[in-house]
Design a protein around this motif. Sequence first.
Motif, PDB file in Angstrom:
ATOM      1  N   TYR A 132       0.828  -1.202   0.000  1.00  0.00           N
ATOM      2  CA  TYR A 132       0.000   0.000   0.000  1.00  0.00           C
ATOM      3  C   TYR A 132       0.866   1.258   0.000  1.00  0.00           C
ATOM      4  CZ  TYR A 132       0.601   0.585   5.098  1.00  0.00           C
ATOM      5  OH  TYR A 132       1.111   0.771   6.361  1.00  0.00           O
ATOM      6  N   ALA A 133       0.254   2.331  -0.550  1.00  0.00           N
ATOM      7  CA  ALA A 133       0.965   3.604  -0.677  1.00  0.00           C
ATOM      8  C   ALA A 133       0.276   4.660   0.168  1.00  0.00           C
ATOM      9  CB  ALA A 133       0.986   4.044  -2.134  1.00  0.00           C
ATOM     10  N   THR A 134       1.074   5.601   0.648  1.00  0.00           N
ATOM     11  CA  THR A 134       0.487   6.711   1.421  1.00  0.00           C
ATOM     12  C   THR A 134       0.807   8.066   0.772  1.00  0.00           C
ATOM     13  OG1 THR A 134       2.464   6.676   2.799  1.00  0.00           O
ATOM     14  CG2 THR A 134       0.536   5.533   3.670  1.00  0.00           C
ATOM     15  N   THR A 135       1.469   8.033  -0.383  1.00  0.00           N
ATOM     16  CA  THR A 135       1.795   9.297  -1.077  1.00  0.00           C
ATOM     17  C   THR A 135       1.391   9.177  -2.550  1.00  0.00           C
ATOM     18  OG1 THR A 135       3.964   8.532  -1.800  1.00  0.00           O
ATOM     19  CG2 THR A 135       3.865   9.600   0.365  1.00  0.00           C
ATOM     20  N   LYS A 136       1.411  10.333  -3.253  1.00  0.00           N
ATOM     21  CA  LYS A 136       1.079  10.330  -4.679  1.00  0.00           C
ATOM     22  C   LYS A 136       2.092   9.516  -5.461  1.00  0.00           C
ATOM     23  CE  LYS A 136      -1.415  14.515  -5.762  1.00  0.00           C
ATOM     24  NZ  LYS A 136      -1.202  15.910  -6.060  1.00  0.00           N
ATOM     25  N   GLU A 137       3.368   9.712  -5.099  1.00  0.00           N
ATOM     26  CA  GLU A 137       4.442   9.006  -5.790  1.00  0.00           C
ATOM     27  C   GLU A 137       4.289   7.485  -5.581  1.00  0.00           C
ATOM     28  OE1 GLU A 137       6.476   9.720  -7.911  1.00  0.00           O
ATOM     29  OE2 GLU A 137       7.994   8.152  -7.820  1.00  0.00           O
ATOM     30  N   GLY A 138       3.944   7.121  -4.335  1.00  0.00           N
ATOM     31  CA  GLY A 138       3.727   5.708  -4.024  1.00  0.00           C
ATOM     32  C   GLY A 138       2.566   5.146  -4.831  1.00  0.00           C
ATOM     33  N   THR A 139       1.496   5.924  -4.955  1.00  0.00           N
ATOM     34  CA  THR A 139       0.325   5.491  -5.716  1.00  0.00           C
ATOM     35  C   THR A 139       0.699   5.258  -7.177  1.00  0.00           C
ATOM     36  OG1 THR A 139      -1.128   6.655  -4.236  1.00  0.00           O
ATOM     37  CG2 THR A 139      -2.016   6.170  -6.410  1.00  0.00           C
ATOM     38  N   ARG A 140       1.527   6.153  -7.712  1.00  0.00           N
ATOM     39  CA  ARG A 140       1.976   5.991  -9.108  1.00  0.00           C
ATOM     40  C   ARG A 140       2.744   4.668  -9.271  1.00  0.00           C
ATOM     41  NH1 ARG A 140       6.033   6.676 -12.095  1.00  0.00           N
ATOM     42  NH2 ARG A 140       7.447   7.234 -10.398  1.00  0.00           N
ATOM     43  N   LYS A 141       3.584   4.356  -8.290  1.00  0.00           N
ATOM     44  CA  LYS A 141       4.357   3.104  -8.357  1.00  0.00           C
ATOM     45  C   LYS A 141       3.444   1.886  -8.244  1.00  0.00           C
ATOM     46  CE  LYS A 141       8.616   4.914  -6.392  1.00  0.00           C
ATOM     47  NZ  LYS A 141       9.370   5.055  -5.158  1.00  0.00           N
ATOM     48  N   ILE A 142       2.450   1.990  -7.370  1.00  0.00           N
ATOM     49  CA  ILE A 142       1.498   0.879  -7.213  1.00  0.00           C
ATOM     50  C   ILE A 142       0.778   0.627  -8.537  1.00  0.00           C
ATOM     51  CG2 ILE A 142      -0.749   0.296  -6.174  1.00  0.00           C
ATOM     52  CD1 ILE A 142       0.959  -0.062  -3.902  1.00  0.00           C
ATOM     53  N   GLU A 143       0.406   1.703  -9.222  1.00  0.00           N
ATOM     54  CA  GLU A 143      -0.326   1.529 -10.485  1.00  0.00           C
ATOM     55  C   GLU A 143       0.544   0.846 -11.540  1.00  0.00           C
ATOM     56  OE1 GLU A 143      -3.494   1.577 -10.611  1.00  0.00           O
ATOM     57  OE2 GLU A 143      -3.359   2.262  -8.538  1.00  0.00           O
ATOM     58  N   LYS A 144       1.832   1.185 -11.553  1.00  0.00           N
ATOM     59  CA  LYS A 144       2.746   0.517 -12.502  1.00  0.00           C
ATOM     60  C   LYS A 144       2.856  -0.962 -12.158  1.00  0.00           C
ATOM     61  CE  LYS A 144       6.547   2.707 -14.282  1.00  0.00           C
ATOM     62  NZ  LYS A 144       7.842   3.361 -14.190  1.00  0.00           N
ATOM     63  N   GLU A 145       2.934  -1.258 -10.871  1.00  0.00           N
ATOM     64  CA  GLU A 145       3.039  -2.651 -10.448  1.00  0.00           C
ATOM     65  C   GLU A 145       1.742  -3.402 -10.773  1.00  0.00           C
ATOM     66  OE1 GLU A 145       5.760  -3.919  -9.613  1.00  0.00           O
ATOM     67  OE2 GLU A 145       5.503  -5.632  -8.292  1.00  0.00           O
ATOM     68  N   ARG A 146       0.621  -2.701 -10.654  1.00  0.00           N
ATOM     69  CA  ARG A 146      -0.676  -3.333 -10.981  1.00  0.00           C
ATOM     70  C   ARG A 146      -0.692  -3.751 -12.462  1.00  0.00           C
ATOM     71  NH1 ARG A 146      -4.877  -2.609  -7.822  1.00  0.00           N
ATOM     72  NH2 ARG A 146      -4.334  -0.478  -7.220  1.00  0.00           N
ATOM     73  N   GLU A 147      -0.181  -2.839 -13.305  1.00  0.00           N
ATOM     74  CA  GLU A 147      -0.102  -3.181 -14.750  1.00  0.00           C
ATOM     75  C   GLU A 147       0.719  -4.448 -14.948  1.00  0.00           C
ATOM     76  OE1 GLU A 147       1.666   0.042 -16.955  1.00  0.00           O
ATOM     77  OE2 GLU A 147       0.181   1.427 -16.129  1.00  0.00           O
ATOM     78  N   ALA A 148       1.837  -4.547 -14.208  1.00  0.00           N
ATOM     79  CA  ALA A 148       2.686  -5.749 -14.326  1.00  0.00           C
ATOM     80  C   ALA A 148       1.895  -6.990 -13.889  1.00  0.00           C
ATOM     81  CB  ALA A 148       3.946  -5.592 -13.494  1.00  0.00           C
ATOM     82  N   TYR A 149       1.118  -6.870 -12.813  1.00  0.00           N
ATOM     83  CA  TYR A 149       0.301  -8.010 -12.347  1.00  0.00           C
ATOM     84  C   TYR A 149      -0.664  -8.439 -13.451  1.00  0.00           C
ATOM     85  CZ  TYR A 149       1.609  -7.797  -7.331  1.00  0.00           C
ATOM     86  OH  TYR A 149       2.270  -7.845  -6.132  1.00  0.00           O
ATOM     87  N   GLU A 150      -1.267  -7.431 -14.111  1.00  0.00           N
ATOM     88  CA  GLU A 150      -2.244  -7.762 -15.158  1.00  0.00           C
ATOM     89  C   GLU A 150      -1.553  -8.479 -16.315  1.00  0.00           C
ATOM     90  OE1 GLU A 150      -5.221  -4.206 -13.837  1.00  0.00           O
ATOM     91  OE2 GLU A 150      -4.153  -3.993 -15.760  1.00  0.00           O
TER      92      GLU A 150
END
Length: 530
Positions: A132-150
């Motif tokens: 989980y992310a608590t910052t905007k930058e962290g959220t951006r990284k999570i979204e990139k990782e989500r794409e990798a999961y997909e």
Amino acid sequence: MDKKLDWTHPEPLWKRTADLPSFEKLTEPQDTEVAVIGGGITGITTAFLLAKEGKKVALIEAGCLLNGTTGHTTAKVTAQHGLIYHELMDHFGEDHAALYYKAQSDAITSIENTVQELDIYCEWSRQDAYLYATTKEGTRKIEKEREAYERLEIPQPMETHVPFDAEASSALAMTNQAQFHPLLYLSALIEEFLNLGGTIYENTTALKVQEKNRIEVETDQDVSVTCDDLVICTHFPFHDGRGFYFSRMYAERSYVIAIEPEHKWEGGMYLSIDEPKRSVRSVEYEGKEILLIGGESHRTGEGGDNLFHYHALEEFASRTFGIKSKLFQWSAQDLTTLDKVPYIGPIRKDSKHIFLATGFRKWGMTNSRVAGELLTDYVMGRDSLYKPVFIPSRFKADPSMKEFLKNNTNVAAHLMEGKIELVGTRPEALLKGEGAVIQWKGERAGAYKDEHGELHVLDTTCTHMGCEVEWNSGEHSWDCPCHGSRFSFDGEVLEGPAKKPLKKIAYSDTDEVRHLPNEDEEFNEHSDQQ
Ligand code: FES
């Protein structure tokens, strides 16, 4: 100066809640098919799997079994190794990243199968894992990782939420992962290994390897082990075999506390990805659900006052969960490779009978099983899909080269810094139980005053390659910032790659202690040198 901790048990929970057998030193020369060096989760798993294949196996441990990183883990059994899949896809390609994921997922299934086959009570429980992310930058990284999961078709739930951190802005789950009690699991594996005819020797340090017709491992007990195949699972390989592993990995320390929370736990295993990172999972202790909270990683020997890290975790725990009681606190050391993927396989490209496994970052539960299965395949001469992913002789430029240069520049800086540093503590100013770097006869030295008031003074030059060790006030050890060697307060080796103890200095309080600068002067000296 050291501050006191007020935790009930300054040791890992796992050790207090499992009974482990003990074994004699090696006293007679041994002749075996396979020698496994290192009695942590990787060594025990590998020894067990090889014995299952019918191999005659001797397991050798320098101290006591499971006293190293395995005994200090948070024991999450998951393929969710932080933000890794997007990076692996970028660096190695999609197929390679998919194989890494499949190896870890297979490892979870294999551990579960062993738990069922041997009917092991080890608090095995399937749990979802969350980043989980608590910052905007962290959220951006999570979204990139989500794409990798997909792309890699890693299953995800429809909805994810983090039930305890109000600042969590996004999360990424990996379903059906697991957690367990690692020492209960491994004590059952040890028993089964012995039933299969395996032998174990503790307090026996492997020192040197001679490659002749067969392999001879010299030990500190003046007797050797002769074997056809040698498997090195000693965290830092005790034998480098010209693989230059010390320059291809770095060591980090991290911290764990165990608390009884005020609020009910909703389940799951969590890891925040913004700094400072926090890891959370639950465990049962004396009939109650308690929480393990980890984080505060730093390069070994570079963390400043170690007690600061425990206090930071406590502050997070208090703010996030409320603390009913403070139970355990401990720390761990992990090794990371240049590209974050473990080294598992032949020690050199051309080596047919010496293998190693190391560099699991903080993900030793699944990686140790991957290693156990792969090392067994190597010894048995079988092929495996996963060999190319983990082979230690791989080297891909960027980011490997960048990391290589960063690590070794860091080592060079520490080599210089230690030699020109001015330090300010007088040994006689130490209180009982405190340690510090001092100056003795114009040289940098390390001093520790034990509970009886006796001073232990050491040369702080690391016996591996000459960097200067730093005092670790949390663990009362001397830690080397270059490659992670650690020494006890009286200089004995706790963790390699160093093999020799720190040199002792015979100190008496009539010895000359030079005038030392005050803190401001010291700061200015350092500033000028930048
Ligand atoms: Fe390499 Fe200390 S661990 S110099």
